[in-house]
Write a protein that holds these residues in place. Sequence first.
Motif, short mmCIF file in Angstrom:
data_model
loop_
_atom_site.label_atom_id
_atom_site.label_comp_id
_atom_site.label_asym_id
_atom_site.label_seq_id
_atom_site.Cartn_x
_atom_site.Cartn_y
_atom_site.Cartn_z
N ARG A 48 -6.18 -4.60 1.61
CA ARG A 48 -5.63 -4.71 0.16
C ARG A 48 -4.49 -3.76 0.05
O ARG A 48 -4.63 -2.51 0.47
CB ARG A 48 -6.61 -4.64 -0.94
CG ARG A 48 -7.54 -3.27 -0.89
CD ARG A 48 -8.46 -3.07 -1.45
NE ARG A 48 -9.22 -2.00 -1.14
CZ ARG A 48 -10.53 -1.65 -1.28
NH1 ARG A 48 -11.32 -2.56 -1.93
NH2 ARG A 48 -10.84 -0.29 -1.16
N ALA A 49 -3.65 -3.83 -0.92
CA ALA A 49 -2.71 -3.02 -1.55
C ALA A 49 -3.36 -1.85 -2.24
O ALA A 49 -4.12 -2.54 -3.48
CB ALA A 49 -1.56 -3.54 -2.24
N GLY A 50 -3.22 -0.84 -2.34
CA GLY A 50 -3.81 0.35 -3.07
C GLY A 50 -3.25 1.47 -2.37
O GLY A 50 -2.31 1.57 -1.68
N VAL A 51 -3.92 2.82 -3.21
CA VAL A 51 -3.45 4.22 -2.80
C VAL A 51 -4.38 4.42 -1.72
O VAL A 51 -5.57 4.51 -2.02
CB VAL A 51 -3.18 5.04 -4.08
CG1 VAL A 51 -3.04 6.34 -3.45
CG2 VAL A 51 -2.65 4.43 -5.09
N PRO A 78 0.64 -1.11 -0.10
CA PRO A 78 -0.23 -0.11 0.05
C PRO A 78 0.85 1.23 -0.23
O PRO A 78 2.01 1.24 0.46
CB PRO A 78 -0.74 0.06 1.41
CG PRO A 78 -0.77 -1.46 1.64
CD PRO A 78 0.59 -1.98 1.13
N VAL A 79 0.34 2.11 -0.55
CA VAL A 79 0.98 3.65 -0.61
C VAL A 79 0.14 4.53 0.20
O VAL A 79 -1.24 4.70 -0.32
CB VAL A 79 1.14 3.99 -2.13
CG1 VAL A 79 1.46 5.47 -2.07
CG2 VAL A 79 2.49 3.59 -2.74
N VAL A 80 0.52 5.37 1.28
CA VAL A 80 -0.33 6.02 1.93
C VAL A 80 0.25 7.67 1.78
O VAL A 80 1.51 7.75 1.98
CB VAL A 80 -0.21 5.92 3.40
CG1 VAL A 80 -1.01 6.93 4.16
CG2 VAL A 80 -0.86 4.43 3.53
N LEU A 81 -0.65 8.62 1.43
CA LEU A 81 -0.39 9.94 1.12
C LEU A 81 -0.56 10.73 2.08
O LEU A 81 -1.77 10.65 2.96
CB LEU A 81 -1.14 10.33 -0.13
CG LEU A 81 -0.87 9.88 -1.50
CD1 LEU A 81 -2.07 10.42 -2.56
CD2 LEU A 81 0.85 9.99 -1.86
N ALA A 90 -3.45 6.17 -8.37
CA ALA A 90 -4.09 5.19 -8.50
C ALA A 90 -4.44 4.58 -9.89
O ALA A 90 -4.28 3.34 -10.19
CB ALA A 90 -5.48 5.08 -7.63
N GLY A 91 -4.97 5.49 -10.58
CA GLY A 91 -5.05 5.31 -11.97
C GLY A 91 -4.06 4.93 -12.73
O GLY A 91 -3.79 3.87 -13.55
N LEU A 92 -2.86 5.36 -12.46
CA LEU A 92 -1.51 5.22 -12.92
C LEU A 92 -0.96 3.73 -12.90
O LEU A 92 -0.50 3.18 -13.62
CB LEU A 92 -0.68 6.26 -12.54
CG LEU A 92 0.55 6.70 -13.48
CD1 LEU A 92 -0.17 7.21 -14.94
CD2 LEU A 92 1.27 7.79 -12.71
N PHE A 109 -8.24 3.13 -5.06
CA PHE A 109 -8.19 4.44 -4.34
C PHE A 109 -9.31 4.45 -3.30
O PHE A 109 -10.36 4.15 -3.37
CB PHE A 109 -8.04 5.78 -5.41
CG PHE A 109 -8.12 6.92 -4.52
CD1 PHE A 109 -7.10 7.36 -3.82
CD2 PHE A 109 -9.17 7.82 -3.87
CE1 PHE A 109 -6.90 8.57 -3.29
CE2 PHE A 109 -9.19 8.76 -3.24
CZ PHE A 109 -8.10 9.18 -2.96
N THR A 110 -8.48 4.97 -2.02
CA THR A 110 -9.67 4.94 -0.77
C THR A 110 -8.94 6.33 0.08
O THR A 110 -7.76 6.77 -0.28
CB THR A 110 -9.48 4.14 0.14
OG1 THR A 110 -9.23 2.84 -0.58
CG2 THR A 110 -10.44 3.96 1.07
#
Length: 206
Positions: A93-96, A25-28, A44-46, A51-52
């Motif tokens: 899950r892994a996501g942004v 996961p990537v967290v901003l 996330a689109g890239l 995206f959450t």
Amino acid sequence: MTAIAMMEPPEPKAAAAPPMRLRRPVVLVGLMGAGKTSVGKRLAGLLGANFTDSDHEIVEAAGMSIPEIFATLGEAAFRDGERRVIARLLTERAGVLATGGGAFIEPRTRAEIKARATSIWLRADLDLLWDRVRDRPGRPLLQTPNPRETLADLLDRRYPVYAEADVTVDSRRGASQEAMARAIVAAVRAHDLAHPDAPPTLEPAP
Ligand code: S3P
């Protein structure tokens, strides 16, 4: 424009970066107005990832807006809900994941993010942040007699903590969301390469 300038060849295009996908996961993180949600969606689109937005999840779970949560339950309850929502999202899950500006400042939430994700600080200067938040209500922490000064104070107190994020990317005035998302991918890739013993965040897309 002079004739010579007009005849100059166009800037060479940068070689297209190979497509990547997320393994972790990537967290901003970053202050209000840094662009965590808008850039996060583009990122996330890239990467073809989910995206959450943690604020959105909290609002859904509580059935109340953020100002209502602050007003009726208080900031401490909001922070507690924020921590639980982020912990759940990071195990699912892994996501942004875009977080609210105070999430990474809370020690337990920060520890959760550090353990399970790669954190990206979207850093921006006060003028840029203020331009983006000044006409947008809905941020209870800025309901003060001098909200610009409040934002400046938050910046002073929070920037040393955001600096603990794994990766820092500067949010520049005029940079498109697409350019920001690509800058994040490049910075995360560089972070992966600089830490070969750690689990990578990105891998080449098949
Ligand atoms: C907060 C930032 C907000 C929201 C809440 C508290 C903060 O999110 O979580 O109003 O403490 O900085 P954004 O950063 O998305 O505005």
